[in-house]
Design a protein around this motif. Structure first.
Motif, PDB file in Angstrom:
ATOM      1  N   MET A 112     -21.163 -15.454 -14.758  1.00 42.72           N
ATOM      2  CA  MET A 112     -20.447 -15.718 -13.654  1.00 42.72           C
ATOM      3  C   MET A 112     -19.421 -14.494 -13.501  1.00 42.72           C
ATOM      4  N   LEU A 113     -19.213 -13.877 -12.186  1.00 44.03           N
ATOM      5  CA  LEU A 113     -18.269 -12.990 -11.964  1.00 44.03           C
ATOM      6  C   LEU A 113     -17.482 -13.718 -11.177  1.00 44.03           C
ATOM      7  N   LEU A 114     -16.109 -13.321 -11.605  1.00 44.17           N
ATOM      8  CA  LEU A 114     -14.931 -14.205 -10.883  1.00 44.17           C
ATOM      9  C   LEU A 114     -13.806 -13.304 -10.433  1.00 44.17           C
ATOM     10  N   ARG A 115     -13.329 -13.315  -9.298  1.00 45.41           N
ATOM     11  CA  ARG A 115     -12.333 -12.462  -8.816  1.00 45.41           C
ATOM     12  C   ARG A 115     -11.000 -13.416  -8.683  1.00 45.41           C
ATOM     13  N   VAL A 116      -9.904 -12.900  -9.518  1.00 48.87           N
ATOM     14  CA  VAL A 116      -8.832 -13.724  -9.442  1.00 48.87           C
ATOM     15  C   VAL A 116      -7.738 -12.848  -8.881  1.00 48.87           C
ATOM     16  N   VAL A 117      -6.887 -13.642  -7.980  1.00 45.66           N
ATOM     17  CA  VAL A 117      -5.832 -12.960  -7.283  1.00 45.66           C
ATOM     18  C   VAL A 117      -4.473 -14.114  -7.564  1.00 45.66           C
ATOM     19  N   HIS A 118      -3.568 -13.342  -8.296  1.00 46.34           N
ATOM     20  CA  HIS A 118      -2.478 -14.004  -8.493  1.00 46.34           C
ATOM     21  C   HIS A 118      -1.095 -13.548  -7.867  1.00 46.34           C
ATOM     22  N   GLU A 119      -0.662 -14.238  -6.620  1.00 43.56           N
ATOM     23  CA  GLU A 119       0.405 -13.416  -5.933  1.00 43.56           C
ATOM     24  C   GLU A 119       1.561 -14.252  -6.409  1.00 43.56           C
ATOM     25  N   THR A 120       2.757 -13.588  -6.549  1.00 41.21           N
ATOM     26  CA  THR A 120       3.869 -14.086  -6.847  1.00 41.21           C
ATOM     27  C   THR A 120       4.944 -13.384  -5.982  1.00 41.21           C
ATOM     28  N   ARG A 121       5.704 -14.454  -5.002  1.00 38.64           N
ATOM     29  CA  ARG A 121       6.964 -13.944  -3.965  1.00 38.64           C
ATOM     30  C   ARG A 121       8.290 -14.381  -4.142  1.00 38.64           C
ATOM     31  N   TYR A 122       9.220 -13.708  -4.511  1.00 44.13           N
ATOM     32  CA  TYR A 122      10.470 -14.316  -4.576  1.00 44.13           C
ATOM     33  C   TYR A 122      11.252 -13.678  -3.323  1.00 44.13           C
ATOM     34  N   ARG A 123      12.253 -14.565  -2.871  1.00 46.69           N
ATOM     35  CA  ARG A 123      12.876 -14.299  -1.882  1.00 46.69           C
ATOM     36  C   ARG A 123      14.480 -14.513  -2.451  1.00 46.69           C
ATOM     37  N   TYR A 124      15.448 -13.679  -2.290  1.00 49.62           N
ATOM     38  CA  TYR A 124      16.647 -13.815  -3.278  1.00 49.62           C
ATOM     39  C   TYR A 124      17.899 -13.705  -2.114  1.00 49.62           C
ATOM     40  N   SER A 125      18.869 -14.484  -2.249  1.00 49.74           N
ATOM     41  CA  SER A 125      20.213 -14.502  -1.544  1.00 49.74           C
ATOM     42  C   SER A 125      21.107 -14.681  -2.521  1.00 49.74           C
ATOM     43  N   PRO A 126      22.271 -13.733  -2.586  1.00 43.04           N
ATOM     44  CA  PRO A 126      22.173 -12.473  -1.822  1.00 43.04           C
ATOM     45  C   PRO A 126      21.289 -11.431  -2.655  1.00 43.04           C
ATOM     46  N   MET A 127      21.293 -10.277  -2.274  1.00 40.06           N
ATOM     47  CA  MET A 127      20.100  -9.374  -2.845  1.00 40.06           C
ATOM     48  C   MET A 127      20.427  -9.310  -4.245  1.00 40.06           C
ATOM     49  N   VAL A 128      19.223  -8.633  -4.844  1.00 33.03           N
ATOM     50  CA  VAL A 128      19.167  -8.389  -6.383  1.00 33.03           C
ATOM     51  C   VAL A 128      19.619  -6.948  -6.295  1.00 33.03           C
ATOM     52  N   VAL A 129      20.441  -6.490  -7.337  1.00 25.85           N
ATOM     53  CA  VAL A 129      20.877  -5.380  -7.326  1.00 25.85           C
ATOM     54  C   VAL A 129      19.978  -4.496  -8.132  1.00 25.85           C
ATOM     55  N   ASN A 130      19.691  -5.163  -9.442  1.00 28.63           N
ATOM     56  CA  ASN A 130      18.673  -4.249 -10.418  1.00 28.63           C
ATOM     57  C   ASN A 130      17.991  -5.598 -10.938  1.00 28.63           C
ATOM     58  N   ALA A 131      16.821  -5.404 -11.402  1.00 34.38           N
ATOM     59  CA  ALA A 131      15.988  -6.239 -12.507  1.00 34.38           C
ATOM     60  C   ALA A 131      14.921  -5.546 -13.377  1.00 34.38           C
ATOM     61  N   HIS A 132      14.742  -6.464 -14.379  1.00 33.28           N
ATOM     62  CA  HIS A 132      13.709  -5.941 -15.347  1.00 33.28           C
ATOM     63  C   HIS A 132      12.952  -7.344 -15.581  1.00 33.28           C
ATOM     64  N   HIS A 133      11.545  -6.930 -15.401  1.00 34.08           N
ATOM     65  CA  HIS A 133      10.656  -8.078 -15.636  1.00 34.08           C
ATOM     66  C   HIS A 133       9.543  -7.667 -16.736  1.00 34.08           C
ATOM     67  N   VAL A 134       8.845  -8.625 -17.026  1.00 27.79           N
ATOM     68  CA  VAL A 134       7.527  -8.899 -17.872  1.00 27.79           C
ATOM     69  C   VAL A 134       6.735  -9.751 -17.394  1.00 27.79           C
ATOM     70  N   VAL A 135       5.475  -9.428 -17.393  1.00 24.48           N
ATOM     71  CA  VAL A 135       4.584 -10.511 -16.797  1.00 24.48           C
ATOM     72  C   VAL A 135       3.226 -10.352 -17.931  1.00 24.48           C
ATOM     73  N   HIS A 136       2.602 -11.712 -18.011  1.00 24.03           N
ATOM     74  CA  HIS A 136       1.238 -11.670 -18.684  1.00 24.03           C
ATOM     75  C   HIS A 136       0.244 -12.134 -17.570  1.00 24.03           C
ATOM     76  N   LEU A 137      -0.310 -11.054 -16.930  1.00 26.10           N
ATOM     77  CA  LEU A 137      -1.209 -11.343 -15.653  1.00 26.10           C
ATOM     78  C   LEU A 137      -2.297 -10.496 -15.958  1.00 26.10           C
ATOM     79  N   LYS A 138      -2.494 -10.091 -17.080  1.00 26.18           N
ATOM     80  CA  LYS A 138      -3.872  -9.231 -17.225  1.00 26.18           C
ATOM     81  C   LYS A 138      -4.649  -9.962 -18.066  1.00 26.18           C
ATOM     82  N   PRO A 139      -5.850 -10.496 -17.472  1.00 31.35           N
ATOM     83  CA  PRO A 139      -6.762 -11.600 -18.491  1.00 31.35           C
ATOM     84  C   PRO A 139      -7.378 -10.783 -19.801  1.00 31.35           C
ATOM     85  N   ALA A 140      -7.564 -11.472 -20.738  1.00 31.26           N
ATOM     86  CA  ALA A 140      -8.031 -10.972 -22.035  1.00 31.26           C
ATOM     87  C   ALA A 140      -9.525 -10.500 -21.793  1.00 31.26           C
ATOM     88  N   SER A 141     -10.097  -9.874 -22.900  1.00 30.42           N
ATOM     89  CA  SER A 141     -11.452  -9.698 -23.077  1.00 30.42           C
ATOM     90  C   SER A 141     -11.805 -10.455 -24.249  1.00 30.42           C
TER      91      SER A 141
END
Length: 310
Positions: free
Chosen positions: A1-30
């Motif tokens: 089976m061929l599967l297309r995966v779309v994972h969308e993350t949206r943040y809205r901040y108040s007040p605005m973010v000045v700077n940020a550092h992120h790490v994500v685990h969003l790449k499927p394994a083989s």
């Protein structure tokens, strides 16, 4: 089976973010039963730095840094994954699995015994503590001499029966013991409880993050957790002892989904494995500013044939 995966993350901040550092685990394994064919990660606003690396468990994680002020952050991961049915317990030529108590003895500490990497998943972790409550819950499934996969399937079914799936009753940092006492939770809690029960019985078990096919084939029921990141448990199962009396060194990780009371198949996509959710959370980071935020996450998993018609 061929599967297309779309994972969308949206943040809205108040007040605005000045700077940020992120790490994500969003790449499927083989891995067994799954091959990653393509992957893209788009971040808006564009990061000044972005790089991939492997963590200690072999998962791919991506770091990115944002050095300009922003009120919104959008992260979209899109992957194409090829999956095949995997049910090693029914495969021809598959060796018999060891009894659970033999496996427990195999992983008891003894001086001079060769290190087995699976032993790292025997111990307590931040969201999966050791507690007698897990022993008491697990014990009916672990009858002396019972093959480990059979015992794990029974435990999976009992967790499924004991726990009620209820969104927003727990948080991402809810410990497994609290969820067990509540008798309610989401897939993360179901998985943590199964991992905790296995470890309490002296058996290596790990947490798996991933996805489910959003719309099942005609005639098949829609699974719980198919519109978001999913989670399940994986238990290390060595082969049964040989005639010489020594357990075979080779073993394999078998997956169990207590939320849906089934073994994951080709309609599942694995992202990452770790001790618990904290090791493999889809996205986390450190920000300066953004005292308040609104988070929206949308996940779609669909066959490429269906995606091509959109």
């Amino acid at each position: 089976m061929l599967l297309r995966v779309v994972h969308e993350t949206r943040y809205r901040y108040s007040p605005m973010v000045v700077n940020a550092h992120h790490v994500v685990h969003l790449k499927p394994a083989s891995r067994q039963g799954q091959t990653l064919l393509s992957h893209s990660l788009n971040v808006d606003p564009a990061p000044v730095q972005q790089r991939e690396a492997q963590d200690v468990y072999g998962n791919t994680r991506t770091y990115f840094s944002l050095q300009s002020a922003h009120e919104n952050l959008t992260v979209v991961a899109e992957s194409l994954v090829s999956t095949t049915p995997v049910n090693p317990l029914q495969s021809e030529g598959m060796p018999a699995m060891a009894a659970w108590d033999q496996v427990r003895e195999q992983f008891r500490y003894r001086a001079g015994v060769a290190y087995d990497s699976a032993s790292e998943f025997l111990f307590a972790s931040p969201y999966v503590p050791r507690d007698d409550a897990f022993v008491e819950f697990a014990r009916p499934s672990f009858v002396a001499g019972r093959p480990l996969p059979e015992a794990a399937y029974d435990l999976m079914g009992r967790i499924h029966t004991h726990m009620q799936y209820e969104a927003e009753i727990t948080e991402v940092n809810t410990p497994a013991l609290e969820a067990l006492h509540l008798g309610k939770g989401v897939c993360q809690d179901f998985a943590h409880i199964m991992v905790a029960c296995c470890r309490a019985m002296g058996l290596p078990a790990r947490y798996v993050s991933g996805y489910l096919l959003t719309n099942p084939p005609p005639g098949q029921p829609r699974l719980i957790g198919s519109d978001a990141s999913h989670a399940w448990a994986s238990v290390y199962c060595p082969a049964a002892a040989s005639e010489g009396g020594m357990a075979a060194a080779a073993g394999q990780w078998l997956d169990f989904d207590p939320t849906n009371n089934r073994a994951p198949g080709e309609d599942y996509v694995t992202l990452a494995t770790g001790r618990d959710f904290l090791d493999v959370s889809p996205m986390r980071g450190v920000i300066r500013g953004g005292t308040h935020h609104v988070l929206d996450v949308a996940v779609t998993v669909e066959p490429v044939e269906a995606a091509a018609q959109v």
